[in-house]
Design a protein around this motif. Sequence first.
Motif, PDB file in Angstrom:
ATOM      1  N   SER A  66      37.255 -32.601 -37.283  1.00 31.79           N
ATOM      2  CA  SER A  66      37.743 -33.919 -37.685  1.00 31.79           C
ATOM      3  C   SER A  66      37.511 -34.230 -39.162  1.00 31.79           C
ATOM      4  O   SER A  66      37.990 -35.238 -39.645  1.00 31.79           O
ATOM      5  N   SER A  67      36.787 -33.397 -39.860  1.00 32.47           N
ATOM      6  CA  SER A  67      36.556 -33.657 -41.277  1.00 32.47           C
ATOM      7  C   SER A  67      36.924 -32.420 -42.089  1.00 32.47           C
ATOM      8  O   SER A  67      36.966 -31.307 -41.570  1.00 32.47           O
ATOM      9  N   ILE A  68      37.188 -32.652 -43.359  1.00 31.59           N
ATOM     10  CA  ILE A  68      37.530 -31.550 -44.253  1.00 31.59           C
ATOM     11  C   ILE A  68      36.589 -31.589 -45.443  1.00 31.59           C
ATOM     12  O   ILE A  68      36.124 -32.647 -45.855  1.00 31.59           O
ATOM     13  N   GLN A  69      36.312 -30.412 -45.979  1.00 29.94           N
ATOM     14  CA  GLN A  69      35.428 -30.334 -47.136  1.00 29.94           C
ATOM     15  C   GLN A  69      35.559 -28.978 -47.796  1.00 29.94           C
ATOM     16  O   GLN A  69      36.009 -28.014 -47.181  1.00 29.94           O
ATOM     17  N   ILE A  70      35.161 -28.938 -49.044  1.00 26.98           N
ATOM     18  CA  ILE A  70      35.013 -27.694 -49.779  1.00 26.98           C
ATOM     19  C   ILE A  70      33.527 -27.595 -50.093  1.00 26.98           C
ATOM     20  O   ILE A  70      32.938 -28.552 -50.606  1.00 26.98           O
ATOM     21  N   ALA A  71      32.931 -26.470 -49.769  1.00 29.18           N
ATOM     22  CA  ALA A  71      31.503 -26.283 -50.021  1.00 29.18           C
ATOM     23  C   ALA A  71      31.302 -25.092 -50.952  1.00 29.18           C
ATOM     24  O   ALA A  71      32.020 -24.097 -50.878  1.00 29.18           O
ATOM     25  N   PHE A  72      30.335 -25.224 -51.842  1.00 30.17           N
ATOM     26  CA  PHE A  72      29.937 -24.132 -52.725  1.00 30.17           C
ATOM     27  C   PHE A  72      28.442 -23.926 -52.524  1.00 30.17           C
ATOM     28  O   PHE A  72      27.660 -24.854 -52.701  1.00 30.17           O
ATOM     29  N   THR A  73      28.067 -22.718 -52.137  1.00 24.01           N
ATOM     30  CA  THR A  73      26.673 -22.408 -51.856  1.00 24.01           C
ATOM     31  C   THR A  73      26.182 -21.324 -52.809  1.00 24.01           C
ATOM     32  O   THR A  73      26.875 -20.330 -53.024  1.00 24.01           O
ATOM     33  N   ALA A  74      25.002 -21.537 -53.354  1.00 22.37           N
ATOM     34  CA  ALA A  74      24.353 -20.536 -54.205  1.00 22.37           C
ATOM     35  C   ALA A  74      22.852 -20.806 -54.186  1.00 22.37           C
ATOM     36  O   ALA A  74      22.422 -21.949 -54.035  1.00 22.37           O
ATOM     37  N   TYR A  75      22.083 -19.771 -54.327  1.00 22.00           N
ATOM     38  CA  TYR A  75      20.633 -19.931 -54.354  1.00 22.00           C
ATOM     39  C   TYR A  75      20.107 -20.065 -55.776  1.00 22.00           C
ATOM     40  O   TYR A  75      18.938 -20.355 -55.985  1.00 22.00           O
ATOM     41  N   ASN A  76      20.982 -19.906 -56.749  1.00 20.22           N
ATOM     42  CA  ASN A  76      20.618 -20.064 -58.148  1.00 20.22           C
ATOM     43  C   ASN A  76      20.868 -21.523 -58.542  1.00 20.22           C
ATOM     44  O   ASN A  76      22.016 -21.962 -58.654  1.00 20.22           O
ATOM     45  N   LYS A  96      20.521 -23.144 -61.332  1.00 22.09           N
ATOM     46  CA  LYS A  96      21.249 -23.315 -62.592  1.00 22.09           C
ATOM     47  C   LYS A  96      22.751 -23.162 -62.360  1.00 22.09           C
ATOM     48  O   LYS A  96      23.551 -23.933 -62.896  1.00 22.09           O
ATOM     49  N   LEU A  97      23.148 -22.181 -61.565  1.00 17.36           N
ATOM     50  CA  LEU A  97      24.560 -21.991 -61.253  1.00 17.36           C
ATOM     51  C   LEU A  97      25.119 -23.210 -60.526  1.00 17.36           C
ATOM     52  O   LEU A  97      26.196 -23.700 -60.864  1.00 17.36           O
ATOM     53  N   LEU A  98      24.389 -23.718 -59.546  1.00 17.87           N
ATOM     54  CA  LEU A  98      24.823 -24.924 -58.830  1.00 17.87           C
ATOM     55  C   LEU A  98      24.990 -26.108 -59.785  1.00 17.87           C
ATOM     56  O   LEU A  98      25.977 -26.844 -59.705  1.00 17.87           O
ATOM     57  N   GLU A  99      24.022 -26.288 -60.674  1.00 20.87           N
ATOM     58  CA  GLU A  99      24.102 -27.386 -61.641  1.00 20.87           C
ATOM     59  C   GLU A  99      25.310 -27.216 -62.552  1.00 20.87           C
ATOM     60  O   GLU A  99      26.016 -28.192 -62.836  1.00 20.87           O
ATOM     61  N   ASP A 100      25.566 -25.990 -63.005  1.00 19.85           N
ATOM     62  CA  ASP A 100      26.705 -25.733 -63.885  1.00 19.85           C
ATOM     63  C   ASP A 100      28.030 -26.014 -63.177  1.00 19.85           C
ATOM     64  O   ASP A 100      28.937 -26.620 -63.766  1.00 19.85           O
ATOM     65  N   VAL A 101      28.146 -25.582 -61.921  1.00 21.91           N
ATOM     66  CA  VAL A 101      29.374 -25.827 -61.163  1.00 21.91           C
ATOM     67  C   VAL A 101      29.554 -27.324 -60.952  1.00 21.91           C
ATOM     68  O   VAL A 101      30.640 -27.874 -61.169  1.00 21.91           O
ATOM     69  N   ARG A 102      28.487 -28.003 -60.544  1.00 13.87           N
ATOM     70  CA  ARG A 102      28.565 -29.447 -60.307  1.00 13.87           C
ATOM     71  C   ARG A 102      28.950 -30.194 -61.584  1.00 13.87           C
ATOM     72  O   ARG A 102      29.829 -31.055 -61.587  1.00 13.87           O
ATOM     73  N   ASN A 103      28.293 -29.850 -62.694  1.00 13.40           N
ATOM     74  CA  ASN A 103      28.599 -30.506 -63.970  1.00 13.40           C
ATOM     75  C   ASN A 103      30.025 -30.211 -64.427  1.00 13.40           C
ATOM     76  O   ASN A 103      30.692 -31.084 -64.995  1.00 13.40           O
ATOM     77  N   SER A 104      30.507 -29.007 -64.181  1.00 12.05           N
ATOM     78  CA  SER A 104      31.882 -28.662 -64.537  1.00 12.05           C
ATOM     79  C   SER A 104      32.876 -29.486 -63.728  1.00 12.05           C
ATOM     80  O   SER A 104      33.877 -29.971 -64.268  1.00 12.05           O
ATOM     81  N   LEU A 105      32.611 -29.637 -62.434  1.00  5.53           N
ATOM     82  CA  LEU A 105      33.482 -30.464 -61.599  1.00  5.53           C
ATOM     83  C   LEU A 105      33.487 -31.907 -62.093  1.00  5.53           C
ATOM     84  O   LEU A 105      34.545 -32.522 -62.220  1.00  5.53           O
ATOM     85  N   ILE A 106      32.317 -32.425 -62.409  1.00  8.24           N
ATOM     86  CA  ILE A 106      32.229 -33.805 -62.888  1.00  8.24           C
ATOM     87  C   ILE A 106      32.978 -33.964 -64.212  1.00  8.24           C
ATOM     88  O   ILE A 106      33.643 -34.978 -64.428  1.00  8.24           O
ATOM     89  N   SER A 107      32.912 -32.948 -65.074  1.00  6.45           N
ATOM     90  CA  SER A 107      33.646 -33.030 -66.347  1.00  6.45           C
ATOM     91  C   SER A 107      35.155 -33.083 -66.111  1.00  6.45           C
ATOM     92  O   SER A 107      35.895 -33.591 -66.949  1.00  6.45           O
ATOM     93  N   LEU A 108      35.610 -32.579 -64.970  1.00  4.52           N
ATOM     94  CA  LEU A 108      37.023 -32.655 -64.589  1.00  4.52           C
ATOM     95  C   LEU A 108      37.320 -33.907 -63.763  1.00  4.52           C
ATOM     96  O   LEU A 108      38.404 -34.058 -63.219  1.00  4.52           O
ATOM     97  N   GLU A 109      36.328 -34.775 -63.662  1.00  2.19           N
ATOM     98  CA  GLU A 109      36.407 -36.013 -62.884  1.00  2.19           C
ATOM     99  C   GLU A 109      36.623 -35.752 -61.393  1.00  2.19           C
ATOM    100  O   GLU A 109      37.328 -36.470 -60.703  1.00  2.19           O
TER     101      GLU A 109
END
Length: 75
Positions: free
Chosen positions: A5-15, A17-30
Amino acid sequence: MNKQSSIQIAFTAYNRKLLEDVRNSLISLEIYPSRFINGKEIRITKRSELTKFLKQIGFSNPKHLNKAKMWNLAL
C-alpha cells in the motif's frame, strides 16, 4: 495481486559519509528524503518527492521503471 500500500525509494549503505553525501545531494536538488533510519538508510516516501526524483534522476532499470508506472508516478 500486489498488496503493497505504500511506495518508497530506499538507499542503504554502511558508510555514514556516503549516506550523508547522497542525502545532501538530494536536498540540493530539492528532493527531501527521510533522516537516517537505523544509521544506514535514507528513504524517499512522499509522492511529490518520488515524482521529483523520477523527473530529475530517474531509473535505467526496467524493473524500477515498471514499478513507477504501476504506481502512476509521473516520469
